[in-house]
Design an enzyme around this catalytic site. Sequence first.
Site, short mmCIF file in Angstrom:
data_model
loop_
_atom_site.label_atom_id
_atom_site.label_comp_id
_atom_site.label_asym_id
_atom_site.label_seq_id
_atom_site.Cartn_x
_atom_site.Cartn_y
_atom_site.Cartn_z
N GLY A 109 0.78 -1.24 0.00
CA GLY A 109 0.00 0.00 0.00
C GLY A 109 0.81 1.28 0.00
CG LEU A 168 -8.11 -9.39 -15.78
CD1 LEU A 168 -6.94 -8.48 -16.13
CD2 LEU A 168 -8.14 -10.60 -16.71
CG HIS A 176 2.88 -1.83 -15.36
ND1 HIS A 176 2.57 -3.09 -14.88
CD2 HIS A 176 3.99 -1.98 -16.13
CE1 HIS A 176 3.46 -3.96 -15.35
NE2 HIS A 176 4.32 -3.31 -16.10
C1 GRF Z 1 4.05 -1.23 -7.10
O1 GRF Z 1 5.31 -1.37 -7.71
C2 GRF Z 1 3.01 -1.03 -8.16
O2 GRF Z 1 3.48 -0.40 -9.32
C3 GRF Z 1 2.62 -2.40 -8.51
O3 GRF Z 1 2.55 -3.05 -7.25
C4 GRF Z 1 3.64 -2.56 -6.45
C5 GRF Z 1 3.18 -2.48 -5.02
O4 GRF Z 1 2.70 -1.25 -4.75
N1 GRF Z 1 1.37 -2.43 -9.25
P1 GRF Z 1 2.21 -0.79 -3.29
O5 GRF Z 1 3.44 -0.54 -2.43
O6 GRF Z 1 1.36 -1.91 -2.71
O7 GRF Z 1 1.45 0.45 -3.58
#
Ligand code: GRF
Length: 200
Positions: free
Chosen positions: A11, A87, A104
């Site tokens: 998160g 998805l 992404h």
């Molecule tokens: C991040 O690198 C994001 O780009 C990918 O999941 C990873 C985890 O993100 N989709 P977060 O720390 O849970 O926001």
Amino acid sequence: MNIIVFVSGRGSNLQAILNSKELKESVKVIAVISDKFDCQAFDTARKNSINTFSVGDKPGFISYDELITALQQYTVDLVVLAGFLKLIPAKFILNFKGKIINIHPALLPSFGGKGMYGKNVHKAVFESSAKISGATVHFVDETFDTGTIIAQQCVDISDCKSPEEIAEKVLKIEHNILPNVIKSFSEGKIKIIGKRVLIN
Ligand code: GRF
């Protein structure tokens, strides 16, 4: 502007949204949704008194149909996938047509698609010998990482000696570009012209 955020784990992107001074006045996170029963991102949500929902077909989880119904009590202006690994079903996408975005951790259309998430992405980039990587914010459609690109920001990774070093550089970019794009939505600056998105 009311947003809901889909998460699957740490998160840090949710935290970046909540920490953003730019968004404080104009954007409210009204719910955090996960495919997990519990995760670090839910701790962040609870600390900020934000409703959480666990969605999926496991016992105790709500279905996407039930989630759509639960969200009808709110005005949802934007759906943000931030580290969400599943998805999104077509029915949910249809219900929020043109309002779902994803972050992404690479420069799409390269290094995207099914299975390309987290460490897998940075390992593929590292092994490709690429000298730059970065982050992409794009609209979500029915397949992984194929929606129209909204914004990208690149970073020099020529001095990186491991995929972990790339991940660290890219995550900093993510924490910048995602709040910026959300702000642009809140200001009505996102314009779709054919296959391209203009921000002005
Ligand atoms: C991040 O690198 C994001 O780009 C990918 O999941 C990873 C985890 O993100 N989709 P977060 O720390 O849970 O926001």
